[in-house]
Structures are given as C-alpha cells and as structure tokens.
Design a protein around this motif. Structure first.
Motif, PDB file in Angstrom:
ATOM      1  N   CYS A  11       0.904  -1.242   0.114  1.00 23.08           N
ATOM      2  CA  CYS A  11      -0.035  -0.005   0.041  1.00 23.08           C
ATOM      3  C   CYS A  11       0.951   1.228   0.072  1.00 23.08           C
ATOM      4  O   CYS A  11       1.830   1.367   0.795  1.00 23.08           O
ATOM      5  N   ASN A  12       0.780   2.105  -1.016  1.00 23.74           N
ATOM      6  CA  ASN A  12       1.232   3.494  -1.026  1.00 23.74           C
ATOM      7  C   ASN A  12       0.227   4.340  -0.579  1.00 23.74           C
ATOM      8  O   ASN A  12      -0.364   4.933  -1.138  1.00 23.74           O
ATOM      9  N   SER A  13       0.541   4.877   0.922  1.00 25.28           N
ATOM     10  CA  SER A  13      -0.514   5.654   1.488  1.00 25.28           C
ATOM     11  C   SER A  13      -0.697   6.997   0.873  1.00 25.28           C
ATOM     12  O   SER A  13      -1.629   7.919   0.950  1.00 25.28           O
ATOM     13  N   ARG A  14       0.470   7.565   0.199  1.00 24.55           N
ATOM     14  CA  ARG A  14       0.315   8.697  -0.372  1.00 24.55           C
ATOM     15  C   ARG A  14      -0.461   8.836  -1.463  1.00 24.55           C
ATOM     16  O   ARG A  14      -1.418   9.678  -1.808  1.00 24.55           O
ATOM     17  N   TYR A  15      -0.609   7.722  -2.174  1.00 27.87           N
ATOM     18  CA  TYR A  15      -1.364   7.534  -3.446  1.00 27.87           C
ATOM     19  C   TYR A  15      -2.907   7.528  -3.009  1.00 27.87           C
ATOM     20  O   TYR A  15      -3.888   8.026  -3.604  1.00 27.87           O
ATOM     21  N   GLU A  33      -9.750   5.979  -4.012  1.00 23.43           N
ATOM     22  CA  GLU A  33     -10.534   4.990  -4.769  1.00 23.43           C
ATOM     23  C   GLU A  33      -9.216   4.499  -5.704  1.00 23.43           C
ATOM     24  O   GLU A  33      -8.886   3.260  -6.026  1.00 23.43           O
ATOM     25  N   GLU A  34      -8.750   5.655  -6.595  1.00 25.97           N
ATOM     26  CA  GLU A  34      -7.316   4.939  -7.393  1.00 25.97           C
ATOM     27  C   GLU A  34      -6.435   4.449  -6.925  1.00 25.97           C
ATOM     28  O   GLU A  34      -5.894   3.561  -7.001  1.00 25.97           O
ATOM     29  N   GLY A  35      -6.046   5.210  -5.587  1.00 30.11           N
ATOM     30  CA  GLY A  35      -4.701   4.950  -4.877  1.00 30.11           C
ATOM     31  C   GLY A  35      -4.983   3.209  -4.103  1.00 30.11           C
ATOM     32  O   GLY A  35      -4.096   2.590  -4.215  1.00 30.11           O
ATOM     33  N   THR A  36      -6.194   2.862  -3.822  1.00 31.97           N
ATOM     34  CA  THR A  36      -6.518   1.574  -3.119  1.00 31.97           C
ATOM     35  C   THR A  36      -6.514   0.689  -4.369  1.00 31.97           C
ATOM     36  O   THR A  36      -5.903  -0.571  -4.433  1.00 31.97           O
ATOM     37  N   ALA A  76     -11.968   3.885  -0.720  1.00 26.65           N
ATOM     38  CA  ALA A  76     -10.867   2.849  -0.832  1.00 26.65           C
ATOM     39  C   ALA A  76     -11.729   1.326  -0.811  1.00 26.65           C
ATOM     40  O   ALA A  76     -11.141   0.531  -2.050  1.00 26.65           O
ATOM     41  N   ILE A  77     -12.864   1.160  -0.417  1.00 27.28           N
ATOM     42  CA  ILE A  77     -13.560   0.151  -0.872  1.00 27.28           C
ATOM     43  C   ILE A  77     -14.113  -0.178  -2.292  1.00 27.28           C
ATOM     44  O   ILE A  77     -13.828  -1.058  -2.810  1.00 27.28           O
ATOM     45  N   LYS A  78     -14.286   1.047  -2.816  1.00 23.94           N
ATOM     46  CA  LYS A  78     -14.432   0.888  -4.155  1.00 23.94           C
ATOM     47  C   LYS A  78     -13.694   0.678  -4.930  1.00 23.94           C
ATOM     48  O   LYS A  78     -13.595  -0.062  -6.044  1.00 23.94           O
ATOM     49  N   GLY A  79     -12.331   1.336  -5.041  1.00 22.77           N
ATOM     50  CA  GLY A  79     -11.352   1.151  -5.583  1.00 22.77           C
ATOM     51  C   GLY A  79     -10.596  -0.487  -5.373  1.00 22.77           C
ATOM     52  O   GLY A  79     -10.498  -1.104  -6.438  1.00 22.77           O
ATOM     53  N   MET A  80     -10.783  -0.836  -4.190  1.00 20.72           N
ATOM     54  CA  MET A  80     -10.437  -2.375  -3.900  1.00 20.72           C
ATOM     55  C   MET A  80     -11.453  -3.521  -4.824  1.00 20.72           C
ATOM     56  O   MET A  80     -10.783  -4.363  -5.314  1.00 20.72           O
ATOM     57  N   LYS A  81     -12.527  -2.928  -4.593  1.00 14.99           N
ATOM     58  CA  LYS A  81     -13.524  -3.930  -5.416  1.00 14.99           C
ATOM     59  C   LYS A  81     -13.349  -3.971  -6.894  1.00 14.99           C
ATOM     60  O   LYS A  81     -13.281  -4.992  -7.365  1.00 14.99           O
ATOM     61  N   THR A 121      -4.855   4.171   4.921  1.00 14.52           N
ATOM     62  CA  THR A 121      -3.784   3.097   4.727  1.00 14.52           C
ATOM     63  C   THR A 121      -4.406   1.796   4.467  1.00 14.52           C
ATOM     64  O   THR A 121      -4.383   0.809   5.493  1.00 14.52           O
ATOM     65  N   PRO A 122      -5.103   1.466   3.471  1.00 17.50           N
ATOM     66  CA  PRO A 122      -5.709   0.093   3.219  1.00 17.50           C
ATOM     67  C   PRO A 122      -4.497  -0.837   2.604  1.00 17.50           C
ATOM     68  O   PRO A 122      -4.376  -1.163   1.352  1.00 17.50           O
ATOM     69  N   THR A 123      -4.006  -1.771   3.625  1.00 15.40           N
ATOM     70  CA  THR A 123      -2.621  -2.404   3.289  1.00 15.40           C
ATOM     71  C   THR A 123      -3.134  -3.912   2.730  1.00 15.40           C
ATOM     72  O   THR A 123      -4.384  -4.463   3.320  1.00 15.40           O
TER      73      THR A 123
END
Length: 743
Positions: A466-470, A476-479, A521-526, A556-558
């Motif tokens: 996980c890059n938490s800066r992103y 959404e995009e970062g996750t 984050a959940i949307k991006g992970m999905k 920070t969604p690791t």
C-alpha cells in the motif's frame, strides 16, 4: 442475577464507549437494565473492533467468491484458499496499532502472536509471516523509539515462535507521528478437509479454555482500539497485552494435535475481547448457547471480577468445544504439552450465554445480539469529499521546473538514502527469515516473498502493499493501485495472484471526510479485485488512527495478497544476471510525477493527485510478464514503484554488483522519466540472443515497451553520464536507515 451496587446508567455506558441509543437498545434486548458485567460485554462486542458496525455495509460490497475459496469470507479465524493437490492455505492480516503506539515492543509482539493463532486455529501450520509498518518523521526521538520497539517485538516473538518473517514494508511520514501502524500477516498450510471451524453446537458438549492463564492485561483492548489516541491514552496501558512466544509454540502443537485427533467441534482464538468474543461468536454461528462457570477459568491474579475475566485479552489462549465423551483426549493432549485445559462450561440449546461465578449468575445475554451479522448495530455513516481532494487535482506539471541533467546524481543519491526507499536491511536482519527451510528468496530476491510448500512442488507467493500517499491523494484510485501493485509483485515473481486479505487503517469514522476516504478505498479495492480475480477472504478494519493534535493518518488500506507458483522453474528474480543483457521497460513512460517520492520529498510539494494508472493496461502488462516468464524470454523482472525507474534499475543492479548504461526518452521530462511513479511498468533484462523473440512476443500482445540500454560494467550510467558506482550507491542505500535511526 448479580447487581453490585446501583445498576449502571447511560453515563456509565458512554464511558464504556457506547452511544446513548445503543444503551437503550441493550435494555430492549434484555428486557431490563443491564448490570455492569453485561454492559461491559456489550461495550466490547459492539465496539468497532469487534462488530465492524461502521464498516460492514461497505465491506459487504467486496467480491468474496471464487472456486478456490474454502471458507466464507470473514466467517472463520482466517481466510482459506485451495492451492490444488489437496492443499489449502490459511492467511490473514490484522492490525495492532493502538497497543503499539503506547508500548511498541509488546504491542507488536502480541500482534504477531495473535495473527499466528488465527492461522493455526484453522488447523493450518504457519509457514511464513510478513508485516507492514508505518512510522512518523524518522528524525523524531519518539519515532526512533517506536521503530526500535516494534521491530524488536516482531523479531523476538516471531523468532522464538519459529516462523520465518520473509518480507514486508516500512514507510515513514509525518502523518504517523502519533499513530504508528503495525499490520501483521501470516500464512499457513493444511490438507483440504482437515480444517477446523470457529463454531459451537451439540447440547451437552463440553467447553474448554486452553493455554495460558487469564490475567488483567489487555482488559478493554477492543474498546481501546475503537477510540482516538489522546494525551490520556497512556493511562490505558493495561489495555496492552503481554505475549509469551514459547507458550504459543506449545499451544500451536497442542492445537494442531487435538484438531487432528478429530474430537474438536469448534475452536477459536481468544484475541480481541477474550472469552466473551469466543463464546458469543462460536455460539451465534452454531445457533446454540453456553453455560460458563468463570470460577473455573485459570487466572493469574486473585479475586478477578467477572468483567475482568470475560474481557481480558491475555494472550496464548483458545476456546475449544469438544465432542462429549472425549474430554479425556483433550486433557491428555494438553497435559502432554504442559498447558492448561480446563472445562469451564457446556453447550446448551438456549442461544443464550449464561455466566456464573461462585454459583452466582453474573450475566445472561443472547449470543446472537452481540455479534456481527446478528444484533450488533450497523450504521450508514455520513461521508463528504474533503476540500483537499480538489486542491490536489489542481496541480500542474509545468508548475515544477524539470530536473537539470547535471542534478541527476544528486537527486538519485537523495532518493536512495530516503528512509522510504533505502534498504530495510536493519529491520530484516532482526527477523529470522530462513527457519523452516522454505524461504526461496534468501539468495535470490524477488518482488514478492516465495515460500516453498514442503511435500509439494508448489510455492506460495505472498506480499503486503500500500502506498498511502497515493490513497490520500485519491482513495479509490490509490487503493486500486495497492491491489494492482500486490498482483504485479506476485506476477513479477512468477506467481499467479489468487486472493487477498486486507487491513484497513483509517481515522475516525464519525468524521465525514475520513469516512469518504474509507468508502472510496472500498470502491477501488472492489474494482481491482474483480479485475485480477482476487476475492477478499477477510481481514481487519482499524479505525480511530487519529489524534486531536495531528488529525488522521493517511488512509492506509494494506493489501495482503496470496499467489501460487506451480512450477519452481518459473520463479523470477529482480536482479540483473550478466553483462550484455538488454534492459527494457515493459509499459509506458508518461510525463507524470504526481504523488511520487521525488515530488513529495525531494521537491517538497505535497499537494498532487495520484499517479497515472489504467486498470486495463495493468492487466495487459501482467499477462505479458507471465507469458515472458513461462516462455523463458527474460532474465529478471522488477516492478517500477516507489522512487521510479532509476531506483528500480539501481535495485536490480545491487545483488550482483552489475552496472547499467541506459538512455532516457527525449519526449519525456527528465524528472518524470527517472523518478515518476506512473503505474503498470516493469523493468526486465533479456539475453541478447532472445531480444527478437522478446520484442515479437510483446508486439503480438499489443503491450508497449521500450529499450532502455544494457547491463554493463560496475557503474550506473544514464545518457552517457556516470551517476555513481554501483558499490558506492549500494553502501549508502544499505546503511541509510540504520544511520538515520542511530543519530
């Protein structure tokens, strides 16, 4: 029914972390006012840490199905995935952030102990550990204290327990000054069909507590993990557990033996919320109840109160329901391993939990109303886009002067010595990475950890990313990028990604801007998990990583990802192999420095959007790299991530001391070409005799690539200029973190 003094009020409930409306709901459930023990039970079981009351509505949207899934996501102690050939892998990641912020050594150590118990209560023997660590400014004395304590805690516990720590990540940023993040991952192997379940059923079946005695350490730990860190948090030091890895090793062997004996109905680790969590979750899942005598629980301190026994999070303990008539088998096994094994109750058909102490009924609560998916509250929290999000999007590349070519050596030296990029050797050397003879990366580094499954040709390929800066720049995009990078690391190591676990570290969910980050984050992970066909097997939500002074940490969604390497011949490493090999970039160079370490740290510009990322392109690159590895067309593969292309080239040079001579693309800015962190790119090296076949393969697949140069000499050469010798760059890269910590 126990009622010591006056029954607690709504004010008492609020002090225990319950909302007034939750206190009212408890009275409705019980049909009366709760006593203090019962109110304490609800306070921990309805905490965010146990109930996921503020997150479950979104967690349910994640993909959870796959032909490989052997356990329903989130319903067992850990996720369980079919590896084929009759083997399964149990794996999970969890946080121990709040305890580590107060007492880094025990906080981190017990995080390691807890995650390994989740694995072996499934009936799987742990074979590998990873960790993902976040700390504040490395120049602060507090940060140095936290780093040293956390790393020593992980090392001491994991080394003594006898499971190798095979990889991980460490990141530093001011946003973690008050709230460090300590996420621990473990994976274990079992034979399919032998797994155990966290369930209770069968009227009259005996209930045993096994392992260590119960003490006052960790009382209220689940509630403590469900509130912000404040100046008064140090007063809650008793909420931090104390671990004993040698006791855990005994418990591992005893647990696997009793599961193999076939007399276990159900087994669950006593982690967060201790006895009350295990009794309620197992009972609710099996639609049964229990009568428990707390007087029979082995304790470390005299005169412990009922709520203390129920809520204690003392480590190295399990709750086991045994088949009636086979109690002697359980006793015999745990006696053999010199562990407590005390029957403390029996299974009933009432669906209620009745707790007694010294013959007095001290609590009577319905099991289902305590747990996630039952009567525990579920909230739809308000969320709102934070003002900074649109501000970050206003960043213009041309507002930053390009990097002059003559400044390239200075910039490279800065980057290679930055604690986020420099070698983590100081951390890794405190961990035993070779015990068990399964780590296949010891002398052959890959982007992900490759761990042999003994008795099989297979290896598991595991990573945490996980890059938490992103993610802060664009949740959404970062996750989505975090999932993509995890998959890319596995692909570059020769594996096939199959599933993920997650550890979702965020601030206070009652803050709309924080909850917006969580939803994004959940949307991006999905979308990323669906693209890579990597379902979510379970994980952990850690909210309240926030302080009144510093605000929330970066979201920070690791992502902990599991892959499979079927053929050991396909293991791919990141190091350049020999002089004369051609160096290529698979993927596209773009004019982008957004959220890179270069622009964030070297240039000091914090407000930029997430890096360039296209999910469809990412999928094509993965497919291409996998084919290149299978067809034996490349000698090395290393994904371009933190630090950008030049850092990636340097890291591929270091293992064998081989230099490179490369040329930049005139159409791309110097800073973007060398240090930009646009996604979906991999540096590969190719034997000169295979260049034509390599290029033809990528052209057939329609994947962009460019020739960078060659493996050559012992210097790092770019556009004809020597930036550094490999030896000099490696010396500083190898020692930078230790030097910073010891200043």
């Amino acid at each position: 029914m126990e009622s010591i003094g006056t029954l607690p009020t709504v004010e008492t409930a609020k002090k225990l972390g319950l909302l007034p409306e939750e206190y009212d709901r408890i009275q409705e459930i019980l049909g009366r006012k709760p006593n203090f023990t019962e109110l304490s039970i609800f306070s921990v079981m309805w905490s965010e840490h146990c109930s996921y009351k503020n997150s479950i509505v979104w967690l349910k949207t994640l993909p959870k199905d796959s032909p490989r899934m052997l356990a329903k996501a989130g319903e067992e102690n850990a996720g369980l995935v079919d590896l084929g050939d009759g083997l399964g892998c149990a794996f999970k990641i969890e946080s121990h952030n709040h305890p580590s912020a107060l007492e880094p050594y025990q906080g981190a150590a017990t995080g390691v102990g807890g995650i390994n118990r989740d694995i072996f209560t499934m009936g799987a023997r742990p074979i590998a550990q990873l960790n993902s660590l976040r700390f504040g400014n490395i120049d602060l004395a507090k940060t140095k204290w936290l780093v040293k304590g956390v790393v020593k805690g992980i090392g001491d516990y994991g080394n003594a327990f006898g499971i190798p720590t095979v990889g991980g990540e460490v990141q530093f940023d001011d946003c973690y000054n008050v709230n460090p993040l300590v996420n621990a991952f473990s994976a274990g192997i079992l034979k399919v069909g032998t797994q155990a379940s966290a369930i209770s059923y069968g009227v009259g079946n005996p209930v045993f507590i096994v392992g260590s005695a119960t003490g006052k350490d960790g009382i209220g730990g689940a509630s403590f993990a469900s509130e912000d860190i404040t100046a008064k948090s140090s007063e809650k030091l008793p909420a931090v557990q104390v671990g004993d890895p040698f006791q855990e090793k005994l418990l591992l062997e005893a647990s696997l033996e009793i599961i193999e004996a076939g007399c276990v109905i159900g087994i669950q680790d006593m982690g967060a919320a201790g006895i009350i969590c295990s009794t309620s979750e197992m009972s609710a899942k099996g639609e049964h109840g229990m009568i428990i005598d707390l007087s029979k629980v082995p304790t470390r301190q005299p005169n412990m109160q009922p709520f203390e026994i129920l809520l204690s999070e003392s480590q190295e303990r399990m709750l086991i329901v045994v088949e009636k008539g086979r109690e002697h088998e359980a006793k015999r096994i745990f006696d053999k391993w010199d562990l407590n094994c005390e029957q403390i109750g029996t299974v009933t058909d009432t669906k209620r939990l009745e707790f007694y102490q010294d013959g007095v009924l001290v609590a009577d609560v319905p099991a289902d109303d305590l747990v996630l998916g039952g009567g525990a509250p579920v909230y739809h929290r308000e969320y709102k886009e934070p003002a900074y999000f649109q501000e970050f999007k206003k960043f213009k590349l041309d507002s930053v002067a390009d990097l002059p070519k003559e400044e390239l050596p200075k910039a490279l030296n800065y980057m290679m010595n930055h604690p986020n990029i420099a070698s983590k050797k100081w951390v890794a050397q405190q961990y035993d990475s070779s015990i068990g003879r399964a780590n296949r990366n010891t002398n052959a580094p890959s982007d992900a950890a490759v761990v042999k499954v003994h008795g099989s040709q297979k290896s598991i390929v595991i990573t945490v990313d996980c890059n938490s800066r992103y993610v802060n720049a664009d949740p959404e995009e970062g996750t989505a990028m975090a999932v993509a990078e995890a998959a890319r690391n596995i692909v570059c190591s020769g594996g096939v990604p199959v599933a993920i676990t997650n550890c979702l570290n965020f601030g206070n969910p009652y803050v709309p801007e924080v909850y917006w980050q969580f939803v994004g984050a959940i949307k991006g992970m999905k979308k990323s998990c669906e693209a890579f066909e990597t379902p979510v097997t379970g994980g952990n939500v850690s909210f309240y990583n926030q302080s009144s002074d510093e605000g929330p940490v970066f979201p920070t969604p690791t992502i902990g990802m599991l892959g499979i390497l079927e053929d050991p011949a396909n293991k791919m490493t990141l190091d350049f192999k020999k002089e004369g090999d051609a160096i290529y970039l698979v993927g596209e160079s773009v004019n982008d420095i957004a959220s890179s370490e270069y622009v964030y740290s070297y240039k000091g510009i914090k407000a930029t959007p997430a890096p360039h990322f296209d999910l469809a392109t990412e999928q094509k690159v993965h497919k291409a790299i996998s084919a290149l590895i299978t067809d034996k067309l490349i000698e090395s593969a290393h994904d371009v991530s933190d630090g950008g292309l030049l850092v990636t080239l340097a890291e591929s040079s270091f293992p064998r001391g081989l230099g490179f001579n490369v040329t930049s693309d005139a159409a791309i800015r110097q800073d973007a070409f060398w240090f930009g962190e646009a996604q979906s790119r991999v540096v590969v090296s190719v034997d000169a005799a295979k260049k034509a076949a390599f290029e033809a393969a990528l052209q057939t697949q329609g994947v962009q690539f460019s020739a960078l140069g060659n493996v050559q000499g012992t210097d790092m050469v770019a556009d004809g200029a020597v930036l550094s010798s490999v030896a000099a760059a490696y010396q500083s890269f190898d020692t930078a973190l230790e030097t910073a910590l010891m200043k």
